[in-house]
Design a protein around this motif. Structure first.
Motif, mmCIF file in Angstrom:
data_model
loop_
_atom_site.group_PDB
_atom_site.id
_atom_site.type_symbol
_atom_site.label_atom_id
_atom_site.label_comp_id
_atom_site.label_asym_id
_atom_site.label_seq_id
_atom_site.Cartn_x
_atom_site.Cartn_y
_atom_site.Cartn_z
ATOM 1 N N GLY A 1 -3.830 -16.195 9.538
ATOM 2 C CA GLY A 1 -5.917 -16.530 8.901
ATOM 3 C C GLY A 1 -6.098 -16.122 8.101
ATOM 4 O O GLY A 1 -7.535 -16.461 7.132
ATOM 5 N N LEU A 2 -5.373 -15.211 7.335
ATOM 6 C CA LEU A 2 -6.499 -14.411 6.720
ATOM 7 C C LEU A 2 -5.898 -13.980 5.282
ATOM 8 O O LEU A 2 -4.585 -15.384 5.162
ATOM 9 N N SER A 3 -6.158 -14.170 3.884
ATOM 10 C CA SER A 3 -5.663 -14.461 2.919
ATOM 11 C C SER A 3 -4.447 -13.391 2.666
ATOM 12 O O SER A 3 -4.252 -11.918 3.097
ATOM 13 N N ALA B 1 -2.485 -7.788 2.750
ATOM 14 C CA ALA B 1 -1.906 -6.990 2.929
ATOM 15 C C ALA B 1 -2.491 -5.773 2.982
ATOM 16 O O ALA B 1 -1.714 -4.181 3.238
ATOM 17 N N LEU B 2 -4.163 -5.586 3.057
ATOM 18 C CA LEU B 2 -4.473 -4.127 3.194
ATOM 19 C C LEU B 2 -4.088 -3.812 4.959
ATOM 20 O O LEU B 2 -3.735 -3.075 5.161
ATOM 21 N N HIS B 3 -3.786 -4.703 6.105
ATOM 22 C CA HIS B 3 -3.707 -5.119 6.966
ATOM 23 C C HIS B 3 -1.743 -4.388 6.603
ATOM 24 O O HIS B 3 -1.974 -3.605 7.914
#
Length: 175
Positions: free
Chosen positions: A102-104, A109-111
């Motif tokens: 559900g993340l953009s 990419a950050l995670h």
């Protein structure tokens, strides 16, 4: 007598809202660890990551969610890793995040870059330990993602928010 060859890695991470006195401790710890032959792995975020970077020297491995993120010249970013390796890291990230799908794409990419911070640029050389600061001393936010990955791979975590762990780090590094 020169500095020792870098053979060992640690992850230096934490919240953007890390208190100033802890940011200073992180920079001093990074400097002391560099002198002992350790190289930093971090993610170039504001706050803790940047504090570690200030003390880490030129051998630091700085993992980015995109080339040139926040002005970094680090070559450790998705385009450089290639689709296969980045995809493997993304699978690990998804397995350690409760709502990854559900993340953009950018937040994913950050995670995903957090996976490299703990497991290294080939995903096969975990850091010896993680130094971090999180609010309440708990795994939360992006730092929490890295701490869940560290737990899965048996990487010890020293959270500088916890007074006992902070005292251990200060004593061990003579800070």
């Amino acid at each position: 007598m020169g500095r020792p060859a870098v053979l060992r890695y640690y992850s230096g991470i934490g919240a953007r809202a890390t208190p100033p006195e802890v940011l200073s401790l992180m920079t001093r710890a990074a400097f002391a660890l560099t002198k002992r032959g350790y190289a930093l792995r971090s993610g170039h975020a504001i706050g803790a990551d940047s504090a570690f970077e200030r003390g880490a020297g030129r051998d630091a491995q700085i993992f980015l969610p995109a080339a040139g993120w926040r002005g970094s010249v680090s070559s450790l970013h998705p385009e450089a890793f290639g689709a296969e390796l980045w995809g493997r890291a993304q699978e690990i990230a998804a397995a350690h995040h409760p709502a990854f799908g559900g993340l953009s794409a950018f937040v994913q990419a950050l995670h995903t870059r957090n996976v490299f911070q703990v497991l290294g640029p080939s995903l096969d050389s975990p850091s010896e330990f993680v130094l971090c600061w999180t609010a309440e001393g708990e795994a939360s936010g992006g730092t929490g993602q890295a701490l869940r990955i560290a737990a899965t791979y048996g990487v010890p975590v020293f959270n500088l928010q916890r007074s006992r762990e902070r005292a251990h780090v200060e004593r061990h590094l003579v800070l």
